[in-house]
Scaffold this motif. Structure first.
Motif, PDB file in Angstrom:
ATOM      1  N   TYR A  54       0.824  -1.208   0.000  1.00 32.00           N
ATOM      2  CA  TYR A  54       0.000   0.000   0.000  1.00 32.00           C
ATOM      3  C   TYR A  54       0.859   1.260   0.000  1.00 32.00           C
ATOM      4  O   TYR A  54       0.537   2.246  -0.666  1.00 32.00           O
ATOM      5  CB  TYR A  54      -0.929   0.008   1.213  1.00 32.00           C
ATOM      6  N   ARG A  55       1.949   1.239   0.746  1.00 35.50           N
ATOM      7  CA  ARG A  55       2.822   2.419   0.798  1.00 35.50           C
ATOM      8  C   ARG A  55       3.408   2.732  -0.580  1.00 35.50           C
ATOM      9  O   ARG A  55       3.634   3.896  -0.919  1.00 35.50           O
ATOM     10  CB  ARG A  55       3.952   2.197   1.802  1.00 35.50           C
ATOM     11  N   SER A  56       3.648   1.693  -1.369  1.00 37.54           N
ATOM     12  CA  SER A  56       4.287   1.901  -2.671  1.00 37.54           C
ATOM     13  C   SER A  56       3.292   2.250  -3.780  1.00 37.54           C
ATOM     14  O   SER A  56       3.674   2.823  -4.799  1.00 37.54           O
ATOM     15  CB  SER A  56       5.076   0.649  -3.071  1.00 37.54           C
ATOM     16  N   MET A  57       2.025   1.923  -3.607  1.00 36.34           N
ATOM     17  CA  MET A  57       1.068   2.061  -4.712  1.00 36.34           C
ATOM     18  C   MET A  57       0.826   3.490  -5.197  1.00 36.34           C
ATOM     19  O   MET A  57       0.607   3.695  -6.396  1.00 36.34           O
ATOM     20  CB  MET A  57      -0.253   1.365  -4.371  1.00 36.34           C
ATOM     21  N   PRO A  58       0.847   4.516  -4.331  1.00 36.17           N
ATOM     22  CA  PRO A  58       0.686   5.858  -4.882  1.00 36.17           C
ATOM     23  C   PRO A  58       1.753   6.225  -5.913  1.00 36.17           C
ATOM     24  O   PRO A  58       1.531   7.113  -6.749  1.00 36.17           O
ATOM     25  CB  PRO A  58       0.776   6.756  -3.638  1.00 36.17           C
ATOM     26  N   GLU A  59       2.890   5.551  -5.876  1.00 38.52           N
ATOM     27  CA  GLU A  59       3.919   5.765  -6.891  1.00 38.52           C
ATOM     28  C   GLU A  59       3.723   4.826  -8.086  1.00 38.52           C
ATOM     29  O   GLU A  59       3.827   5.248  -9.235  1.00 38.52           O
ATOM     30  CB  GLU A  59       5.308   5.549  -6.291  1.00 38.52           C
ATOM     31  N   LYS A  93       0.741   5.827 -10.336  1.00 38.22           N
ATOM     32  CA  LYS A  93       0.625   7.286 -10.471  1.00 38.22           C
ATOM     33  C   LYS A  93       0.095   7.691 -11.846  1.00 38.22           C
ATOM     34  O   LYS A  93      -0.719   8.618 -11.953  1.00 38.22           O
ATOM     35  CB  LYS A  93       1.994   7.916 -10.212  1.00 38.22           C
ATOM     36  N   SER A  94       0.537   7.019 -12.888  1.00 38.81           N
ATOM     37  CA  SER A  94       0.069   7.364 -14.238  1.00 38.81           C
ATOM     38  C   SER A  94      -1.429   7.145 -14.369  1.00 38.81           C
ATOM     39  O   SER A  94      -2.145   7.956 -14.979  1.00 38.81           O
ATOM     40  CB  SER A  94       0.802   6.521 -15.284  1.00 38.81           C
ATOM     41  N   GLN A  95      -1.919   6.049 -13.805  1.00 39.09           N
ATOM     42  CA  GLN A  95      -3.355   5.766 -13.857  1.00 39.09           C
ATOM     43  C   GLN A  95      -4.154   6.807 -13.071  1.00 39.09           C
ATOM     44  O   GLN A  95      -5.226   7.258 -13.504  1.00 39.09           O
ATOM     45  CB  GLN A  95      -3.636   4.369 -13.291  1.00 39.09           C
ATOM     46  N   LEU A  96      -3.623   7.192 -11.903  1.00 37.18           N
ATOM     47  CA  LEU A  96      -4.307   8.181 -11.075  1.00 37.18           C
ATOM     48  C   LEU A  96      -4.366   9.532 -11.785  1.00 37.18           C
ATOM     49  O   LEU A  96      -5.377  10.236 -11.722  1.00 37.18           O
ATOM     50  CB  LEU A  96      -3.589   8.321  -9.728  1.00 37.18           C
ATOM     51  N   ASN A  97      -3.291   9.885 -12.457  1.00 38.66           N
ATOM     52  CA  ASN A  97      -3.266  11.134 -13.210  1.00 38.66           C
ATOM     53  C   ASN A  97      -4.364  11.153 -14.270  1.00 38.66           C
ATOM     54  O   ASN A  97      -5.110  12.140 -14.399  1.00 38.66           O
ATOM     55  CB  ASN A  97      -1.896  11.316 -13.850  1.00 38.66           C
ATOM     56  N   GLY A 106      -9.284   1.402  -3.826  1.00 32.68           N
ATOM     57  CA  GLY A 106      -9.464   2.062  -2.531  1.00 32.68           C
ATOM     58  C   GLY A 106      -8.596   3.291  -2.399  1.00 32.68           C
ATOM     59  O   GLY A 106      -9.033   4.334  -1.889  1.00 32.68           O
ATOM     60  N   ILE A 107      -7.347   3.191  -2.859  1.00 31.82           N
ATOM     61  CA  ILE A 107      -6.446   4.341  -2.817  1.00 31.82           C
ATOM     62  C   ILE A 107      -6.939   5.431  -3.768  1.00 31.82           C
ATOM     63  O   ILE A 107      -6.983   6.613  -3.413  1.00 31.82           O
ATOM     64  CB  ILE A 107      -5.015   3.909  -3.169  1.00 31.82           C
ATOM     65  N   ALA A 108      -7.311   5.036  -4.988  1.00 32.52           N
ATOM     66  CA  ALA A 108      -7.812   6.019  -5.954  1.00 32.52           C
ATOM     67  C   ALA A 108      -9.035   6.746  -5.401  1.00 32.52           C
ATOM     68  O   ALA A 108      -9.139   7.982  -5.499  1.00 32.52           O
ATOM     69  CB  ALA A 108      -8.155   5.317  -7.266  1.00 32.52           C
ATOM     70  N   GLU A 168       2.502  15.607  -7.875  1.00 33.44           N
ATOM     71  CA  GLU A 168       2.607  14.373  -8.650  1.00 33.44           C
ATOM     72  C   GLU A 168       1.470  14.184  -9.658  1.00 33.44           C
ATOM     73  O   GLU A 168       1.660  13.542 -10.687  1.00 33.44           O
ATOM     74  CB  GLU A 168       2.656  13.166  -7.702  1.00 33.44           C
ATOM     75  N   LEU A 169       0.294  14.720  -9.369  1.00 37.54           N
ATOM     76  CA  LEU A 169      -0.855  14.495 -10.245  1.00 37.54           C
ATOM     77  C   LEU A 169      -1.371  15.772 -10.899  1.00 37.54           C
ATOM     78  O   LEU A 169      -2.318  15.723 -11.687  1.00 37.54           O
ATOM     79  CB  LEU A 169      -1.992  13.826  -9.459  1.00 37.54           C
TER      80      LEU A 169
END
Length: 243
Positions: free
Chosen positions: A89-94, A97-101, A126-128, A226-227
């Motif tokens: 989970y800690r690594s997923m925001p990185e 990141k392209s998908q979240l953008n 869940g993070i998104a 980042e986004l």
């Protein structure tokens, strides 16, 4: 209401299900799944319904590092793998990141109703969802409560479509996600939704949010740097998606 949705993989939709979903007039699907997942369970609904479909190709093996490789090699059982959820989970925001953008760009362009999904609709999704709700000013406690609804509302039996054990075995020779599914099936993990928190009842989502705050100072700083979601974009999102 009726603009932002999160989901699992949507691979078991019947014709009646698709007819039901047509009433929502979806414009966009943001699919956070990896290439390995899509090879096994493509989204036929988005294509059939002529809905804009967004996916960024990546490997699940790269996202999960050595953990998934050990599952595929049968040197890590699924229970141990679940214990690695915090670091993942800690690594997923990185890593996504392209998908979240792209997800936020769709939202800013008013390409909603929008549904964001992964396989189970709880981890990457869940993070998104937490990032969207944070941008909209939803309190952290409500965001966590919404995330934890996944355990109660998930239906794992719908997440693998009609793929057989034999088909999974064949696919597992070249597909690490298939190997993971086999391991979960063998150990009975996934038959019932697993609670989304540690033995000490720390929600997994908290690891992602803590990691963002440690690295960027705040979730808003992460969104901005980042986004590309700064103060102006946040005000626009609030105008579009809050009543």
């Amino acid at each position: 209401r009726g603009l932002l949705f999160r989901s699992g993989s949507m691979v078991s939709l019947t014709e009646n299900d698709m007819d039901y979903l047509s009433q929502f007039s979806f414009k966009t699907v943001v699919d956070l799944r990896s290439q390995e997942e899509l090879e096994l369970f493509p989204n036929h609904w988005a294509e059939k319904a002529a809905i804009s479909y967004t996916n960024v190709p990546y490997s699940m093996a790269s996202m999960m590092g050595g953990s998934l490789a050990r599952v595929a090699e049968d040197t890590m059982d699924a229970t141990e793998m679940l214990s690695q959820m915090g670091p993942m989970y800690r690594s997923m925001p990185e890593t996504i990141k392209s998908q979240l953008n792209l997800m936020f760009q769709h939202l800013l362009a008013e390409e909603a109703p929008l549904v964001v999904n992964c396989s189970a609709g709880q981890d990457r999704t869940g993070i998104a969802s937490a990032l969207i709700l944070t941008a909209l000013g939803v309190p952290r406690s409500t965001i966590i409560d919404d995330y934890l609804l996944s355990t109660r509302l998930r239906r794992p039996e719908f997440e693998q479509s009609q793929i057989s054990e034999a088909e999974l075995l064949e696919a597992a020779e070249v597909n690490v996600f298939a190997a993971m599914m086999l391991q979960f099936n063998d150990e009975g993990i996934g038959e019932q939704p697993n609670p989304l928190y540690t033995e000490n009842r720390v929600p997994f989502l908290q690891f992602a949010l803590n990691g963002i705050e440690e690295n960027y100072g705040s979730v808003f700083n992460y969104l901005d740097s980042e986004l590309g979601i700064g103060a102006e974009e946040i005000e626009r999102l609030k105008g579009l998606y809050l009543q």
